[in-house]
Design an enzyme around this catalytic site. Structure first.
Site, PDB file in Angstrom:
ATOM      1  N   HIS A   1     -34.853 -28.597 -23.592  1.00  0.00           N
ATOM      2  CA  HIS A   1     -35.445 -29.434 -22.541  1.00  0.00           C
ATOM      3  C   HIS A   1     -34.469 -30.530 -22.111  1.00  0.00           C
ATOM      4  O   HIS A   1     -33.875 -31.210 -22.946  1.00  0.00           O
ATOM      5  CB  HIS A   1     -36.747 -30.086 -23.032  1.00  0.00           C
ATOM      6  CG  HIS A   1     -37.422 -30.924 -21.993  1.00  0.00           C
ATOM      7  ND1 HIS A   1     -38.354 -30.412 -21.113  1.00  0.00           N
ATOM      8  CD2 HIS A   1     -37.285 -32.240 -21.655  1.00  0.00           C
ATOM      9  CE1 HIS A   1     -38.769 -31.369 -20.308  1.00  0.00           C
ATOM     10  NE2 HIS A   1     -38.136 -32.494 -20.605  1.00  0.00           N
TER      11      HIS A   1
ATOM     12  N   GLU B   1     -60.130 -44.984 -12.839  1.00  0.00           N
ATOM     13  CA  GLU B   1     -59.257 -45.838 -12.016  1.00  0.00           C
ATOM     14  C   GLU B   1     -57.874 -45.258 -11.779  1.00  0.00           C
ATOM     15  O   GLU B   1     -57.248 -45.525 -10.753  1.00  0.00           O
ATOM     16  CB  GLU B   1     -59.142 -47.233 -12.648  1.00  0.00           C
ATOM     17  CG  GLU B   1     -60.388 -48.083 -12.501  1.00  0.00           C
ATOM     18  CD  GLU B   1     -61.433 -47.812 -13.574  1.00  0.00           C
ATOM     19  OE1 GLU B   1     -62.540 -48.379 -13.496  1.00  0.00           O
ATOM     20  OE2 GLU B   1     -61.129 -47.026 -14.504  1.00  0.00           O
TER      21      GLU B   1
END
Length: 626
Positions: free
Chosen positions: A260, A370
């Site tokens: 990665h 939120e």
């Protein structure tokens, strides 16, 4: 609309293009000596089918309001996104070798410095919210045919924010939204928790109201059919769950851990040679579909938004600034049909429900989520489709700080309105008190922070914010405050108001919101002891009117007291201290909420935590003694 299987030549061309995209990703990351080629490789076929079979794009105007939207939520795979646009003909292939260079806008993760990028991504877990906002606008406001596609990494699907957004999309039946999950099994440091358990992904997504389709993410025909299925599915968004492999077609690298975020180094040439050997037509060239003439997005104008009528209050009226916000929101909504309100189930406290009462269709309920609330607003504001106002209790924006921060990177113009600030909210206690919000928004690059003290200045703050570039934050209060400004009083960003003065003033008091009134009360008390004080209302904390403060501070002998309903760090007081840092012969007393407050009556709390008029008087007496 029945499915027509693509011709064998088209399938092979798309396969060849996928390999070319892999090669471009390797070469670009080799040139930059950094990047994520294996993360690019897992979505090569997805990108090939999307860009050269599905997406309807305008290469001359990449942000054409009528064109399809594409968001790469897993922003670290930026090289293959850039490669797709280059292959589409937007810019030369050679430019890909400028990846991550200081003088190139082909950055490590996408940002809107590039004209084909709507939002910055790479802080994971945010792309679906933005895509949902775009899709909501397309379906409900634009009523246009454009579709929104989001590619999500399986690692980032562990983020709770992703599931907030999936719930939103399912609830609102956003059938113009397609979310593609790149299930390549491997995260950054180890395998993901679900690895290749595609049935678990499917069950979860179906439970969230999605048409969930499992495919081999490296099979062109399966992808083509899945995208067709997404396009014809009504009343449900579609999730394509693509089984893929990290480093696909990279010999001795595919599906292996520890690759990665690494260029291939000395293995690059061997891998590129292998990939070239898989390409049938070395000169393959396909173009994206054009934007159709039908189903276009309407032209809209979100400039010069005005209050439909001026403030209409009487001096001395007692009105909470949060209520004045709702009044102003409805007024600018009457003036411009593209003003929209978003809230997290606090609309009857923030008074955003005043726009809902005016026009229910322009109110977007995001429920108690939120992070998604902010992301949806960023998406709704993209391509200048809406003027978005997002409201909730000021303190609840803290959990969406990353979304707000990424909004700034995305050059968003979203307006945030935080009510219930400070310990002055009273009995609800510290979990509901916004005491960090100014600090948070002050750190946002290019932000504007309004802290209006009465109803008149609040209405003008809303009008100004609607026309201001960048992130805006309006801090509103729960308690009623007296109207101190005439309805005709003009307000300007970065310009404060002197609300009390005499030539004999010995000290300058600065307060905002409820503390402005504590300053005025303190000035009354001081005058009884033959001490006159000047009082300034800053109106905006960022930019702060430093010139006004310096000028009047000098006239008051360099003595300044700042009082705020906020913690010490990062608020109004430190803004004033920064403004005065280069000045000689000033002394500043800073009154603030010093510790975690508690439940109690507002007036008792204000006094208990050191920001009442009594404490202002004491600070003035101390400063005059020095």
């Amino acid at each position: 609309m029945s499915y027509h299987k693509p011709e064998a030549k088209t399938v092979q061309d798309l396969k060849d293009l996928a390999q070319k995209l892999r090669i471009h990703s390797i070469n670009a990351t080799q040139a930059s000596k950094s990047g994520h080629p294996t993360s690019c490789a897992s979505i090569a076929e997805i990108m090939s089918v999307l860009f050269f079979q599905q997406l309807r794009l305008n290469l001359k105007h990449p942000r054409d309001p009528s064109s399809d939207r594409f968001i790469l939520s897993k922003g670290h795979a930026a090289p293959i996104l850039y490669a797709a646009w280059a292959e589409a003909g937007l810019f030369p292939i050679e430019d890909l070798n400028n990846l991550r260079k200081i003088d190139s806008d082909l950055e490590g993760h996408p940002t809107p410095r590039l004209n084909f990028i709507d939002v910055g991504t790479g802080s994971l877990g945010q792309g679906v919210a933005v895509g949902a906002g775009m899709a909501y606008v397309g379906k409900n406001f634009d009523k246009a045919d454009y579709r929104t596609y989001v590619v999500v990494g399986d690692g980032e699907s562990a983020e709770g924010s992703i599931w907030e957004s999936l719930h939103f999309a399912g609830h609102y039946k956003l059938d113009n939204l397609c979310v593609i999950f790149d299930v390549n099994r491997l995260g950054q440091s180890e395998a993901t928790s679900l690895q290749h358990k595609l049935d678990v992904y499917r069950d979860r997504l179906e439970a969230f109201g999605f048409n969930a389709v499992v495919v081999d993410g490296h099979d062109i025909e399966e992808l083509s059919k899945a995208f067709h299925c997404a396009a014809i599915t009504k009343s449900k968004p579609t999730a394509i769950i693509a089984k893929t492999f990290k480093g696909k077609d990279f010999p001795n690298i595919e599906d292996l851990d520890n690759w990665h975020g690494k260029p291939l180094g000395d293995k690059a040439a061997e891998v590129v040679k292998h990939l070239q050997g898989l390409i049938v037509n070395k000169n393959v060239k396909l173009a994206p579909k054009p934007v159709p003439k039908t189903g276009a997005a309407p032209e809209v104008d979100i400039s010069n938004v005005k209050l439909s009528s001026p403030p209409s209050y009487k001096l001395g009226d007692s009105i909470a600034t949060r209520l004045a916000y709702g009044t102003a929101l409805a007024k600018i909504g009457q003036n411009n049909q593209r003003v929209v309100a978003l809230d997290g189930d606090t609309k009857n406290s923030t008074f955003s429900d005043k726009l809902k009462n005016l026009d229910p269709e322009r109110y977007i309920e995001c429920f108690i989520a939120e992070q998604n609330l902010v992301g949806v607003a960023v998406g709704a504001a993209c391509r200048r489709r809406t003027v978005a106002f997002v409201s909730t209790f000021a303190t609840f924006f803290t959990r969406a700080f990353d979304q707000i921060r990424m909004g700034a990177i995305s050059q968003t113009n979203v307006n945030f309105v935080g009510s219930h600030c400070g310990c002055s909210i009273g009995e609800d206690g510290p979990s509901q008190m916004g005491l960090e919000d100014i600090a948070m928004f002050r750190t946002i690059p290019g932000s504007t922070i309004f802290y209006p003290s009465d109803a008149v200045s609040t209405e003008r703050a809303v009008e100004l914010a609607a026309n201001t570039k960048g992130v805006c934050f309006i801090r509103t209060s729960r308690p009623n405050t007296c109207v101190i400004y005439d309805n005709e009083e003009p307000f300007t960003i970065g310009r404060g108001k002197v609300v009390r003065q005499k030539s004999s003033d010995e000290v300058l008091l600065i307060g905002a919101g409820i503390t402005l009134y504590e300053c005025l009360a303190a000035a009354d008390q001081l005058e009884k002891n033959c001490i006159t004080a000047r009082v300034i209302d800053p109106f905006t904390v960022k930019p702060l009117d430093a010139e006004l403060i310096i000028e009047h501070g000098k006239q008051c002998g360099g003595r300044v007291v700042v009082v705020e309903d906020h913690y010490q760090q990062g608020g109004l007081g430190e803004a004033v201290l920064s403004a005065l840092a280069g000045e000689r012969n000033f002394v500043v007393k800073h009154l603030f909420v010093p510790t975690v407050p508690r439940s109690g009556p507002p007036s008792v709390l204000i006094d208990m935590f050191g920001i009442s008029a009594r404490h202002v008087v004491n600070a003035v007496n101390e400063i005059l003694k020095d």
